[in-house]
Motif scaffolding. Structure first.
Motif, PDB file in Angstrom:
ATOM      1  N   ARG A   1       0.921  -1.279  -0.217  1.00  0.00           N
ATOM      2  CA  ARG A   1      -0.031   0.269  -0.361  1.00  0.00           C
ATOM      3  C   ARG A   1       0.805   1.309   0.599  1.00  0.00           C
ATOM      4  NH1 ARG A   1      -4.974  -1.547   3.898  1.00  0.00           N
ATOM      5  NH2 ARG A   1      -5.586  -2.917   3.089  1.00  0.00           N
ATOM      6  N   PRO A   2       0.070   2.427  -0.642  1.00  0.00           N
ATOM      7  CA  PRO A   2       1.050   3.913  -0.597  1.00  0.00           C
ATOM      8  C   PRO A   2       1.085   3.860   0.532  1.00  0.00           C
ATOM      9  CG  PRO A   2      -0.966   4.024  -1.671  1.00  0.00           C
ATOM     10  CD  PRO A   2      -1.023   2.422  -1.773  1.00  0.00           C
ATOM     11  N   ALA A   3       2.269   4.516   1.268  1.00  0.00           N
ATOM     12  CA  ALA A   3       2.160   5.818   2.857  1.00  0.00           C
ATOM     13  C   ALA A   3       1.162   6.817   3.279  1.00  0.00           C
ATOM     14  CB  ALA A   3       3.179   6.192   3.002  1.00  0.00           C
ATOM     15  N   GLU A   4      -0.009   6.282   3.922  1.00  0.00           N
ATOM     16  CA  GLU A   4      -0.838   7.256   3.798  1.00  0.00           C
ATOM     17  C   GLU A   4      -0.262   8.590   4.672  1.00  0.00           C
ATOM     18  OE1 GLU A   4      -2.468   4.688   6.991  1.00  0.00           O
ATOM     19  OE2 GLU A   4      -2.974   3.095   5.220  1.00  0.00           O
ATOM     20  N   ALA A   5       0.700   8.076   5.375  1.00  0.00           N
ATOM     21  CA  ALA A   5       1.410  10.555   5.775  1.00  0.00           C
ATOM     22  C   ALA A   5       0.980  10.934   4.675  1.00  0.00           C
ATOM     23  CB  ALA A   5       2.570   9.629   6.256  1.00  0.00           C
ATOM     24  N   PHE A   6       1.504  10.542   3.414  1.00  0.00           N
ATOM     25  CA  PHE A   6       1.471  11.449   2.531  1.00  0.00           C
ATOM     26  C   PHE A   6      -0.352  11.979   1.601  1.00  0.00           C
ATOM     27  CE2 PHE A   6       5.054   9.618   2.990  1.00  0.00           C
ATOM     28  CZ  PHE A   6       5.741  10.897   3.075  1.00  0.00           C
TER      29      PHE A   6
ATOM     30  N   TYR B   1      10.158   6.399   0.578  1.00  0.00           N
ATOM     31  CA  TYR B   1       9.873   5.239   0.298  1.00  0.00           C
ATOM     32  C   TYR B   1      11.802   4.601   0.079  1.00  0.00           C
ATOM     33  CZ  TYR B   1       5.359   5.633  -0.918  1.00  0.00           C
ATOM     34  OH  TYR B   1       3.711   5.908  -1.020  1.00  0.00           O
ATOM     35  N   ARG B   2      12.547   5.832  -0.425  1.00  0.00           N
ATOM     36  CA  ARG B   2      13.847   5.120  -0.398  1.00  0.00           C
ATOM     37  C   ARG B   2      14.386   5.506   0.728  1.00  0.00           C
ATOM     38  NH1 ARG B   2      18.022   9.480  -4.260  1.00  0.00           N
ATOM     39  NH2 ARG B   2      19.932   7.506  -3.050  1.00  0.00           N
ATOM     40  N   ARG B   3      14.058   5.866   1.625  1.00  0.00           N
ATOM     41  CA  ARG B   3      14.424   5.846   2.436  1.00  0.00           C
ATOM     42  C   ARG B   3      13.978   4.334   3.806  1.00  0.00           C
ATOM     43  NH1 ARG B   3      11.204   9.519   6.824  1.00  0.00           N
ATOM     44  NH2 ARG B   3      10.904   7.497   7.039  1.00  0.00           N
ATOM     45  N   ASN B   4      13.081   3.876   2.775  1.00  0.00           N
ATOM     46  CA  ASN B   4      12.696   2.631   3.501  1.00  0.00           C
ATOM     47  C   ASN B   4      13.599   1.524   3.660  1.00  0.00           C
ATOM     48  OD1 ASN B   4      10.908   3.593   5.824  1.00  0.00           O
ATOM     49  ND2 ASN B   4       9.245   2.847   4.635  1.00  0.00           N
ATOM     50  N   ARG B   5      13.970   1.415   1.380  1.00  0.00           N
ATOM     51  CA  ARG B   5      14.939   1.020   1.054  1.00  0.00           C
ATOM     52  C   ARG B   5      15.700   0.791   1.595  1.00  0.00           C
ATOM     53  NH1 ARG B   5      17.743   1.483  -3.566  1.00  0.00           N
ATOM     54  NH2 ARG B   5      18.153   3.278  -2.618  1.00  0.00           N
TER      55      ARG B   5
ATOM     56  N   SER C   1       6.584   0.088   1.366  1.00  0.00           N
ATOM     57  CA  SER C   1       5.688   1.169   1.568  1.00  0.00           C
ATOM     58  C   SER C   1       5.645   1.508   2.007  1.00  0.00           C
ATOM     59  CB  SER C   1       5.136   1.153   0.293  1.00  0.00           C
ATOM     60  OG  SER C   1       4.172   0.073   0.361  1.00  0.00           O
ATOM     61  N   ASN C   2       4.839   0.673   3.161  1.00  0.00           N
ATOM     62  CA  ASN C   2       3.773   1.252   4.309  1.00  0.00           C
ATOM     63  C   ASN C   2       3.722   1.227   5.611  1.00  0.00           C
ATOM     64  OD1 ASN C   2       1.610   3.470   5.065  1.00  0.00           O
ATOM     65  ND2 ASN C   2      -0.329   2.019   4.786  1.00  0.00           N
ATOM     66  N   VAL C   3       5.442   1.230   5.992  1.00  0.00           N
ATOM     67  CA  VAL C   3       6.033   0.528   7.045  1.00  0.00           C
ATOM     68  C   VAL C   3       7.007   1.398   8.089  1.00  0.00           C
ATOM     69  CG1 VAL C   3       5.280  -1.990   7.143  1.00  0.00           C
ATOM     70  CG2 VAL C   3       7.521  -1.081   6.576  1.00  0.00           C
TER      71      VAL C   3
END
Ligand SMILES: Cc1ncc(COP(=O)(O)O)c(C=O)c1O
Length: 442
Positions: free
Chosen positions: A47-52, A333-337, A410-412
């Motif tokens: 899922r896409p990150a809801e914060a955005f 997403y990059r930071r999470n990757r 993505s969404n963690v």
């Protein structure tokens, strides 16, 4: 010139294969795992990150779109608002803005009349697959593993998916082999479904050379490429290969877009972009657009005009490009990757039998394990180790993916990545100790 054959609107292929439907039930299993273990950290869903999600601001853009239409059509904004509340044109209301955005952000050459606005990419995919595969023996080629959305549509429509044997990375060669094999059986590939950038589920990206070779092979055999590109704007590094639709000189590629990841899934707005001439034939292209419209008129009638007005309002405010909106999400997403691969490297030292790819963008990465990871293992992982990865076998068309896992980052949160990867490492360790004990006792 190769004549594309379009399906009659009412065509069907009969009952979905039982094996194909059985494959789909794994998604229900997964939903149940998530509900049964609510405290488990989930790397399962992309899922896409809801914060955005800036829902309030986007809703406020709807009147902006009304004013835009009013000025364009010489009506009052109130009139336009009422019209937007009505049933609308089947193929869409905001086609001009979408065409401009696809060109600005994705480099997809595109004109409004070639855009069909759909209820998310999923509807675009459904309409295209059914329009292109009309007769018994018409099949869709895919890579293996592939996105569950295409597997599901094909199963429900009774259309067979044929996995490409492209293990060595030679997708064009695999297309040639598949075409030959199908011809010997009296069957024919009508479409090839691909996610060339940041694939779901693997995270892999096709090089420009691979894209060109695939287009060439498909042109030779009259196969329409369905290029699904939900993650294209989420590139973290490196030079982006052009979308296949931009490399296509022969009218081979139908481009599928969506606002589910760049804005949010609830807008349920996506699109199909049909090439100007399908295999060099402008009439065939118009016929395909008409086919998609006829089918859509009986599926969703038209995509919600209110939702289109919301997307239209955002596109107007952003002057035709979603780059400004997407940039902070891409950073996240990059930071999470980065964090995910860093934690994997800490937990799984070189030579330990666990390896992974490092995607240049998107939402997913692939892990290779030294043992099979299926339904039993994911349930144990969720129950005892409080973490839920997704078995790659859920996306597979055969048993070649049994030792692979898809991880969605993505969404963690950062903390969830750190804890979840550590817990998964404990699970892997336990599995190996268990296997060693069984060997000693045997
Ligand atoms: C590859 C791919 N295609 C299509 C979709 C569905 O998109 P939409 O929400 O626009 O229907 C997704 C969603 O996860 C996806 O990963």
């Amino acid at each position: 010139m190769i004549e594309p054959r379009l399906a009659a609107p009412a065509a069907g292929h009969g009952a979905p294969a039982a094996t194909a439907l059985a494959r789909l039930s794994v998604m229900n299993f997964l939903n149940e795992v998530a509900a049964d273990y609510p405290r488990a950290i989930s790397f399962a869903s992309g899922r896409p990150a809801e914060a955005f999600f800036a829902i309030d601001a986007w809703l406020e853009g709807i009147p902006r779109y009304f004013e835009h239409l009013a000025a364009r059509d010489g009506r009052s904004a109130a009139d336009v608002a009422r019209l937007v509340g009505q049933y609308g044109r089947t193929n869409g209301l905001i086609n001009d803005l979408v065409a401009a955005q696809l060109f600005a952000d994705d480099g997809v050459p595109c004109t409004p009349e070639r855009v069909v606005i759909t209820a998310g990419c999923q509807e675009a995919l459904t309409l295209c697959v059914q329009a292109l595969c009309s007769a018994p023996g018409d099949v869709v080629l895919t890579r293996n593993p592939t996105y569950i959305g295409i597997t599901g549509i094909a199963a429900l429509a009774g259309i067979e998916l044929v996995p490409l044997d492209d293990g060595a990375g030679d997708t064009a060669g695999a297309i040639e082999r598949a075409v030959g094999m199908l011809a010997a059986e009296g069957r024919r590939a009508r479409a090839l479904y691909l996610i060339p950038s940041f694939d779901n589920p693997t995270g892999d990206t096709l090089s420009t050379a691979e894209r060109v070779a695939i287009i060439d092979a498909c042109r030779r055999h009259g196969i329409v490429v369905l290029e699904d590109n939900p993650y294209g704007m989420f590139r973290f590094e490196g030079v982006a290969p052009p979308p296949m639709a931009a490399l296509d000189r022969h009218g081979v590629v139908v481009y599928l877009g969506t606002y589910s990841k760049t804005l949010c899934p609830a807008v349920r707005i996506g699109c199909a972009v049909v090439p100007e001439t399908l295999f060099g034939d402008a009439a065939a292209s118009r016929a395909l657009i008409a086919q998609l419209g006829v089918r859509k008129s009986f599926v969703t009638v038209n995509s919600s005009q209110l939702n289109q007005a919301l997307v239209g309002g955002v596109l107007l405010a952003e002057q035709g490009s979603l780059e400004r909106i997407v940039a902070p999400a891409r950073q996240h997403y990059r930071r999470n990757r980065d964090l995910f691969v860093a934690r994997l490297a800490e937990e799984f030292p070189a030579g330990c039998g666990v390896s992974w790819n490092c995607p240049e963008g998107g939402f997913f990465l692939t892990l290779e394990l030294p043992f099979a990871f299926g339904q039993t293992e994911v349930a144990r992982c969720a129950d005892e180790f409080q973490v839920v990865p997704l078995p790659m076998s859920f996306f597979a068309l055969d048993d070649s993916q049994d030792r692979r896992v898809r991880m969605a980052f993505s969404n963690v949160s950062e903390a969830q990545i750190a804890t979840g990867v550590a817990q998964f490492a404990r699970f892997v360790h336990e599995m190996r100790v268990g296997a060693r004990c069984r060997t000693v006792l045997a």
